[in-house]
Design a protein around this motif. Structure first.
Motif, mmCIF file in Angstrom:
data_model
loop_
_atom_site.group_PDB
_atom_site.id
_atom_site.type_symbol
_atom_site.label_atom_id
_atom_site.label_comp_id
_atom_site.label_asym_id
_atom_site.label_seq_id
_atom_site.Cartn_x
_atom_site.Cartn_y
_atom_site.Cartn_z
ATOM 1 N N SER A 1 -3.599 -36.638 -41.742
ATOM 2 C CA SER A 1 -4.530 -37.009 -40.816
ATOM 3 C C SER A 1 -3.925 -38.621 -40.828
ATOM 4 O O SER A 1 -3.384 -39.178 -41.599
ATOM 5 N N TYR A 2 -4.194 -39.080 -39.396
ATOM 6 C CA TYR A 2 -3.484 -40.449 -39.193
ATOM 7 C C TYR A 2 -4.621 -41.587 -39.481
ATOM 8 O O TYR A 2 -5.661 -41.197 -39.808
ATOM 9 N N ALA B 1 14.485 -46.699 -33.942
ATOM 10 C CA ALA B 1 15.239 -45.709 -34.839
ATOM 11 C C ALA B 1 14.583 -44.176 -34.466
ATOM 12 O O ALA B 1 15.442 -43.268 -34.534
ATOM 13 N N ILE B 2 13.413 -44.045 -34.328
ATOM 14 C CA ILE B 2 12.847 -42.665 -34.167
ATOM 15 C C ILE B 2 13.462 -42.126 -33.013
ATOM 16 O O ILE B 2 13.840 -40.952 -32.694
ATOM 17 N N THR B 3 13.440 -43.019 -31.662
ATOM 18 C CA THR B 3 14.068 -42.462 -30.615
ATOM 19 C C THR B 3 15.594 -42.031 -30.683
ATOM 20 O O THR B 3 15.946 -41.077 -30.253
ATOM 21 N N ALA B 4 16.282 -42.961 -31.342
ATOM 22 C CA ALA B 4 17.489 -42.464 -31.747
ATOM 23 C C ALA B 4 17.853 -41.124 -32.621
ATOM 24 O O ALA B 4 18.532 -40.342 -32.284
ATOM 25 N N SER B 5 16.862 -41.111 -33.329
ATOM 26 C CA SER B 5 16.828 -39.959 -34.295
ATOM 27 C C SER B 5 16.547 -38.733 -33.321
ATOM 28 O O SER B 5 17.127 -37.516 -33.715
ATOM 29 N N ARG B 6 16.019 -38.914 -32.247
ATOM 30 C CA ARG B 6 15.556 -37.871 -31.331
ATOM 31 C C ARG B 6 16.621 -37.619 -30.326
ATOM 32 O O ARG B 6 16.825 -36.192 -29.876
ATOM 33 N N LEU C 1 5.453 -34.713 -37.346
ATOM 34 C CA LEU C 1 4.332 -35.250 -37.967
ATOM 35 C C LEU C 1 3.807 -36.336 -36.773
ATOM 36 O O LEU C 1 2.762 -36.159 -36.324
ATOM 37 N N LEU C 2 4.891 -36.742 -36.130
ATOM 38 C CA LEU C 2 4.296 -37.965 -35.163
ATOM 39 C C LEU C 2 4.119 -37.253 -33.904
ATOM 40 O O LEU C 2 2.874 -37.407 -33.261
ATOM 41 N N GLU C 3 4.278 -35.917 -33.605
ATOM 42 C CA GLU C 3 3.904 -35.180 -32.357
ATOM 43 C C GLU C 3 2.492 -34.402 -32.845
ATOM 44 O O GLU C 3 1.957 -33.805 -31.933
ATOM 45 N N GLY C 4 2.187 -34.650 -34.176
ATOM 46 C CA GLY C 4 0.746 -33.865 -34.499
ATOM 47 C C GLY C 4 0.905 -32.489 -34.413
ATOM 48 O O GLY C 4 -0.184 -31.830 -34.669
ATOM 49 N N ARG C 5 2.106 -31.883 -34.825
ATOM 50 C CA ARG C 5 2.080 -30.505 -35.097
ATOM 51 C C ARG C 5 2.753 -30.064 -36.408
ATOM 52 O O ARG C 5 3.458 -28.962 -36.259
ATOM 53 N N TYR C 6 2.481 -30.772 -37.519
ATOM 54 C CA TYR C 6 3.285 -30.348 -38.627
ATOM 55 C C TYR C 6 2.333 -29.268 -39.380
ATOM 56 O O TYR C 6 1.211 -29.260 -39.176
ATOM 57 N N ILE C 7 3.020 -28.434 -39.957
ATOM 58 C CA ILE C 7 2.526 -27.297 -40.634
ATOM 59 C C ILE C 7 1.582 -27.866 -41.754
ATOM 60 O O ILE C 7 0.839 -26.878 -42.017
ATOM 61 N N ARG D 1 3.701 -46.904 -39.413
ATOM 62 C CA ARG D 1 2.865 -45.916 -39.602
ATOM 63 C C ARG D 1 2.616 -45.189 -38.032
ATOM 64 O O ARG D 1 2.883 -45.568 -37.166
ATOM 65 N N PHE D 2 2.439 -43.971 -38.378
ATOM 66 C CA PHE D 2 1.815 -43.081 -37.198
ATOM 67 C C PHE D 2 0.482 -43.160 -37.315
ATOM 68 O O PHE D 2 -0.250 -42.570 -38.046
ATOM 69 N N THR D 3 0.017 -43.823 -36.172
ATOM 70 C CA THR D 3 -1.636 -44.096 -36.263
ATOM 71 C C THR D 3 -2.097 -42.894 -35.415
ATOM 72 O O THR D 3 -3.506 -42.923 -35.419
ATOM 73 N N ALA D 4 -1.661 -42.174 -34.574
ATOM 74 C CA ALA D 4 -2.208 -41.080 -33.874
ATOM 75 C C ALA D 4 -1.171 -40.306 -33.221
ATOM 76 O O ALA D 4 0.097 -40.777 -33.510
ATOM 77 N N ALA D 5 -1.174 -39.115 -32.603
ATOM 78 C CA ALA D 5 -0.253 -38.514 -32.045
ATOM 79 C C ALA D 5 0.775 -39.400 -31.091
ATOM 80 O O ALA D 5 0.187 -39.973 -30.220
ATOM 81 N N ASP D 6 2.017 -39.324 -31.224
ATOM 82 C CA ASP D 6 2.962 -40.221 -30.601
ATOM 83 C C ASP D 6 2.428 -41.679 -30.676
ATOM 84 O O ASP D 6 3.214 -42.328 -29.716
ATOM 85 N N ALA D 7 2.103 -42.253 -31.527
ATOM 86 C CA ALA D 7 1.691 -43.791 -31.583
ATOM 87 C C ALA D 7 2.300 -44.115 -32.672
ATOM 88 O O ALA D 7 1.882 -43.980 -33.886
#
Lengths: 326, 326, 326, 326
Positions: free
Chosen positions: A53-54, A305-310, A43-49, A5-11
């Protein structure tokens, strides 16, 4: 069950949740492979178009297996291997509604397509990005062995285009500076891979094509200066498709070439309506897309995994893998 | 007979020549109206893109009347009012071979089309430039009353597009800074004429269209910065055609808009194959194109006519007019 | 030199003629392979649709080698392997003007295309019929591995379609009653060959496609009742192309299927403008078309060759072969 | 409120029902005009192709006015004049779910389009059938003043095609035996109306077109023999659209004409995705479609209206009219 789950920006959080219950017209799916997409990171960074809501369970590039069907469901049965589209009416699976990055999730039969036996679960989670590349090739139109297809960019979309163009019989030239991606392009069927940092790309393409240029050119980098290069490398009468995304940027472009070369150009978004075709294509053409997947992680290690994808220098596509049964 | 000849670079001459003789498969045409085109001026300046040699009789936008037919000619008879295409196999009428700016000239039936009675000789000499505008509209496709067509440029091609779009029922917005051309655009059917020097054109088009932009956009100025503006004023899903010519120039462009707006773009050269359609269209649609002609001169004053045609602030299209009979 | 001539209706003659002389803008070609086409037989029978007069040297499906070039010819040199289009402006090579069935013949560079090294002279003389099949597939549009292509007829055109569809990756079903042609279809890539005399073809196609029908259907028999079958075997939304010729016949057809299946149907004549593409396609796709050629004769035995070509139960395509040098 | 209901096969009832309540994402619409369609009659007769169950409120060709909006609705406000599409996801308005033939009914904003001020409520209830004709013309493509459009049938769809083709500038020839419908075709813009019972239709069309035939032909009768006539009256290279429905019938057809005339043929169902365009077209083109409405009844006389609509010799389109306010 475990769910990302993404619970907040960058969380990023991997939580123990209850297995969701299905209604009579729904099915319960056990996730098998779930790709991490650039848009998941946004989406995780909170800037999806798209509004969201988290907390949100991400995951829209997925394959899974049906484990339970509602009373009214006749099209599917437990055990069926499936993939699913991400735009569902006004909703976006994994964005405006919960997605696939959980051991189990709810879906409606209308979103789902059967995964052919010839395709692995890894392949299944690549259908979404490949469908965009397939769609680009269909919009170019009649791509075949008489064509030289120039593909800019060897990310998941560009590699899908490369693999698709080669499977259609075309001579395929992929333009990509990163060594790992260039290698993947070669494995997926690029006859030539050009490094745009090695010299003017128009000259390199001219040399590789006896001066003719690409009869088909697909832009999949989303970089404005590359979008401008497209016009330079296109042959007279070429079919051009822009699939890479850029918002607000600009670059100097020789737009007069559109007229003087009599180009046909299409911009496309996503892959609406082409999943059934795409699945038949993958089933029969026998493409092995698994080289796109450069990292595989269990859901417990989703943050990693997310870090790797970045780390796009190292990775092309990172998958979460699941094995939960009921 | 009198004939206009370019005898060397920048050397205009009106000469007394013998009336040419026709072969059995040819016809002799008495010129009636002959337009002076930008490319005629380039020919005079010695910098035309197709091989040619002086002296040359120019003239490829013309109407005329058949005065004599060869023994094998069955399709036409003396008295027939005709117009003719300018690309003839590998030859270009009025460039690589002698053109129409003479009291009499030779033609082959295969190049000719009958001028409908509803069209004047002046209209006839406008068929060539209008056919390019018509072709642009057909390549946009299905232009109709549901469309807002934005046309950049009110030269002969842009005005043809304006008149054609209006005749197809579309709401037509022409972008043109010159007052005289703006006025011509209005007469030919532009509902709105915008002055690009009055403010950012994207804002002006947005205001004129309730924010929607043009569902069809046609570029007919040949200026790179305007070619870039096209992308800004296009509506989502717009059909775009580039017909204006620029060789080698460049301008900053937001090329990402091609993808994000899902544009369909075509570049076109000339009007191959559409003359019969164009003539039927003009005949039935009842367009009065004569407002394009801002200067009319007898062949004796051809030098003056060419000077006038170069004064694009004053003139849109200048015609040579002929009345010779046999 | 030896040349095949039709000197009157049903009069075949192999004559010793002088080697023709070329003009400055012409080339002299030594024939290598020349196919006998159904239309050659019609020419011989005196009932060809285009005006002609005896004697005539037939031959419009050919490959050859340039042995001499006129002073103005720069595009080709002696030794070049070439093929040529048959419609040349208003003329039809081998019908209204002399054709290729002679040891040497005159051609103009504009008609000719270089034969890629990968293609034999036999392949070269098959380019003309194959180009029609290729054109049919392009008009269907985007034929690929997601498609099931149903081809009616395994004559030279239908076999070209079969080979082309298979090369494009499509599952290909050819419908053909004759055993030899059925076998050729299989060799050229048909996954399934159906015998229309074995039962209702709509049922057979339904069985072979899980009830779906052909997503692409190409008619290449020219028989009205088969043209009607096409509608029955087409899948919903199928792309259909009619390439087989019938003049004046009629058959009962369920035309309502065009609407209820939302079919897209194109009729086509020949293969205008697609030779360069076709040659690149054949070069790269590596098709071996030589199975189409079931008889090969030297020009001295041309009468025998024509008789063989008329025996369509035994032969698909008969070639005259030449080896003259200068 | 009053509502028309089909309570069993062939059982028409006008009932007093409670005004339905809307959810937060719904609107309540007061019906204004509701057309009776052939498919409503099939629904009444119990033989509709989509699953349904009695009782059902029919009505899918309608205009209305919003009288109440749910709390979450922002796109519309009470007083807004609206029309609505009939295929809503998997549901069919007026068939699988309740329709518009009631003083008030519930709708969702996503189904609705604003009715332009220039269009009456009568026009609004004609948008659905007109959109099918508009769609047919768009699928033919680029219909304009250079075309001769031959329309078979002057029912509501054929008359919509007639009016649309005339508004696009084409010369329009409508083929219709019934005098009243022929008269309506003339009023809506047909330049010529041909009576197919007066002689062979191919000859009549040839005479009316100087032998050329229709460059566009639209079939809107749904009769197999007429579907076959289409091929006869089409010009070389014509664009043909089949919109009339026939299930299972057949007729002798000269299918070879598809190839020899190089026809492009499309079959279409309904008018998916074209309502916004259709409404802009009707708004700007200024078509007066009201001549299609030959009978108007209040809902209390719905049974009479249905009887009238079945009398196709007398009536083209019958409307129920409503005036309820809240």
């Amino acid at each position: 069950m475990k769910a990302l789950r993404f619970t907040a920006a960058d969380a990023v959080s991997v939580d123990e949740l209850e297995v969701p219950r299905i209604a009579a017209d729904e099915v319960l799916v056990a996730a098998r492979s779930v790709g991490i997409c650039h848009s998941d990171v946004e989406l995780l960074e909170g800037r999806y178009i798209i509004p969201f809501s988290y907390p949100v369970i991400p995951g829209h590039e997925w394959s899974g297996q049906i484990v339970e069907t509602g009373a009214d469901v006749t099209e599917f049965a437990p055990g069926d291997r499936v993939v699913g589209e991400c735009v569902i009416g006004d909703d976006h699976f994994g964005f405006s509604i919960s997605g696939a990055a959980a051991e189990f999730f709810v879906a409606k039969p209308a979103w789902l397509h059967r995964l052919p036996d010839s395709l692995s679960f890894t392949d299944g989670a690549l259908v979404e990005p490949f469908s965009c590349g397939y769609h680009a090739l269909m919009k170019a139109g009649n791509v075949n062995a008489s064509d030289t297809v120039v593909v800019f960019g060897a990310g998941p979309i560009g590699l899908g285009v490369t693999a698709g163009a080669a499977a259609l019989g075309a001579r395929t030239i992929t333009v990509e500076p990163a060594a790992g991606r260039a290698e993947a392009a070669r494995k997926l069927g690029a006859e030539v891979v050009l490094d745009p940092t090695a010299g003017p790309i128009a000259e390199q393409v001219a040399e590789a094509t006896g001066g003719a240029g690409g009869t088909v050119v697909i832009e999949a980098t989303g970089r404005p200066s590359v979008m401008a290069d497209v016009l330079d490398v296109a042959a007279h009468g070429a079919r051009v498709v822009y699939v890479g995304i850029d918002v607000g940027g600009s670059a100097p472009a020789k737009l007069g070439l559109i007229q003087s070369k009599e180009l046909s150009i299409r911009g496309i978004i996503g892959s609406p309506g082409v999943w059934p075709e795409t699945l038949r294509f993958l089933d029969r053409a026998g493409l092995d897309l698994s080289d796109l997947v450069t990292g595989r992680f269990p859901v417990e290690r989703a943050a990693e995994a997310i870090t790797a994808s970045r780390d796009t220098a190292k990775n092309i596509k990172v998958h979460l893998e699941f094995g939960a049964a009921r």
